[in-house]
Design an enzyme around this catalytic site. Structure first.
Site, PDB file in Angstrom:
ATOM      1  N   TYR A 178       0.837  -1.203   0.000  1.00  0.00           N
ATOM      2  CA  TYR A 178       0.000   0.000   0.000  1.00  0.00           C
ATOM      3  C   TYR A 178       0.873   1.254   0.000  1.00  0.00           C
ATOM      4  O   TYR A 178       0.642   2.185  -0.780  1.00  0.00           O
ATOM      5  CB  TYR A 178      -0.909  -0.009   1.221  1.00  0.00           C
ATOM      6  N   ALA A 213     -11.737   8.180   9.162  1.00  0.00           N
ATOM      7  CA  ALA A 213     -12.780   7.164   9.308  1.00  0.00           C
ATOM      8  C   ALA A 213     -13.438   6.874   7.961  1.00  0.00           C
ATOM      9  O   ALA A 213     -14.397   7.527   7.561  1.00  0.00           O
ATOM     10  CB  ALA A 213     -13.834   7.621  10.308  1.00  0.00           C
ATOM     11  N   THR A 214     -12.901   5.913   7.210  1.00  0.00           N
ATOM     12  CA  THR A 214     -13.473   5.482   5.944  1.00  0.00           C
ATOM     13  C   THR A 214     -13.674   3.971   5.984  1.00  0.00           C
ATOM     14  O   THR A 214     -13.201   3.283   6.893  1.00  0.00           O
ATOM     15  CB  THR A 214     -12.557   5.822   4.748  1.00  0.00           C
ATOM     16  N   SER A 274     -17.380  -3.183  12.516  1.00  0.00           N
ATOM     17  CA  SER A 274     -18.138  -2.175  11.794  1.00  0.00           C
ATOM     18  C   SER A 274     -17.238  -0.963  11.601  1.00  0.00           C
ATOM     19  O   SER A 274     -16.202  -0.820  12.266  1.00  0.00           O
ATOM     20  CB  SER A 274     -19.376  -1.773  12.586  1.00  0.00           C
TER      21      SER A 274
END
Length: 254
Positions: A149, A183-184, A195
């Protein structure tokens, strides 16, 4: 900020079904741009489109959706100018990454951006538009378990500079925004079975204090503001830049 800032402008946003891409698309639309939303989940895209039309009071002609995967050659035939689609995998370290995972991360984060931009060149040159890529703080700071990444994002940073050099004489600007933890939906893989809210809370607790500025992670709104600035006329003489939106996170060791 006036709602007419991007009046008469058209923005095409990949990864627009959630996260940073959604935040950028909604903000551009709220400031007058006509927006094409591209993502893999048609239902989620329609949700974003509804938000734009409801909150921004835009009509159907100013917001369309295009569902598909940017790694699909056929989907890439639609040109784009804001590249937010991205992917990360927890098993992309040197001791865990498979060739399939390597290809998926590189194809999504780097290859797709190159060929989408290539397809968009005639439109960009004609309109003297701009390109924005969404990179990462990992492009400048090695990740312990995110080697592939990180390399894909480092490549994206340099692609941004190369495109800026190539397109500058045609008055087309190319920049990237490089956030740290936000927060994705990507966070749901770290760790698995959580979650988004649970993953965001866990990452915020663990990583937030590592940010010198405020001891917290960035919000989607803060990243979107930086991105929208880079595609606005206020940044008319800025190109080839990788703008870190990380609260100083890159100064610290991982």
């Amino acid at each position: 900020m006036t709602t007419s800032q991007f009046q008469g402008k058209v923005a095409l946003v990949t990864g627009a079904s959630s996260g940073i891409g959604e935040a950028i698309a909604v903000m551009l639309a709220s400031r007058g741009a006509a927006v094409a939303l591209c993502g893999r989940n048609e239902e989620m895209l329609q949700g974003v489109a509804t938000k734009i039309k409801t909150e921004g009071k835009h009509n159907d002609a100013q917001c369309i959706t295009i569902s598909g995967d940017v790694t699909d050659h056929n989907i890439r035939q639609c040109p784009h100018s804001v590249h937010s689609a991205g992917i990360a995998r927890p098993e992309s370290g040197p001791d865990t990454c498979s060739e399939a995972t390597f290809d998926l991360v590189m194809d999504t984060n780097l290859k797709a951006v190159f060929f989408l931009t290539q397809l968009a060149l005639p439109h960009l040159e004609q309109s003297q538009g701009c390109v924005l890529t969404v990179s990462s703080v990992y492009s400048v700071t090695p990740g312990l378990k995110q080697a592939v990444y990180a390399v894909s994002k480092a490549g994206l940073d340099h692609l941004t500079r190369c495109l800026a050099l190539h397109l500058g004489p045609k008055n087309v600007r190319v920049n990237s925004v490089n956030p740290s933890y936000v927060a994705t939906n990507v966070l749901r893989s770290f760790p698995m079975q959580r979650s988004l809210a649970e993953a965001a809370a866990a990452v915020g607790e663990q990583e937030g204090p590592k940010h010198p500025l405020g001891g917290r992670c960035a919000s989607l709104q803060e990243v979107a503001e930086a991105a929208v600035f880079l595609v606005s006329d206020a940044a008319s003489f800025i190109t080839g830049q990788n703008l870190l939106v990380d609260g100083g996170r890159h100064f610290l060791q991982y």
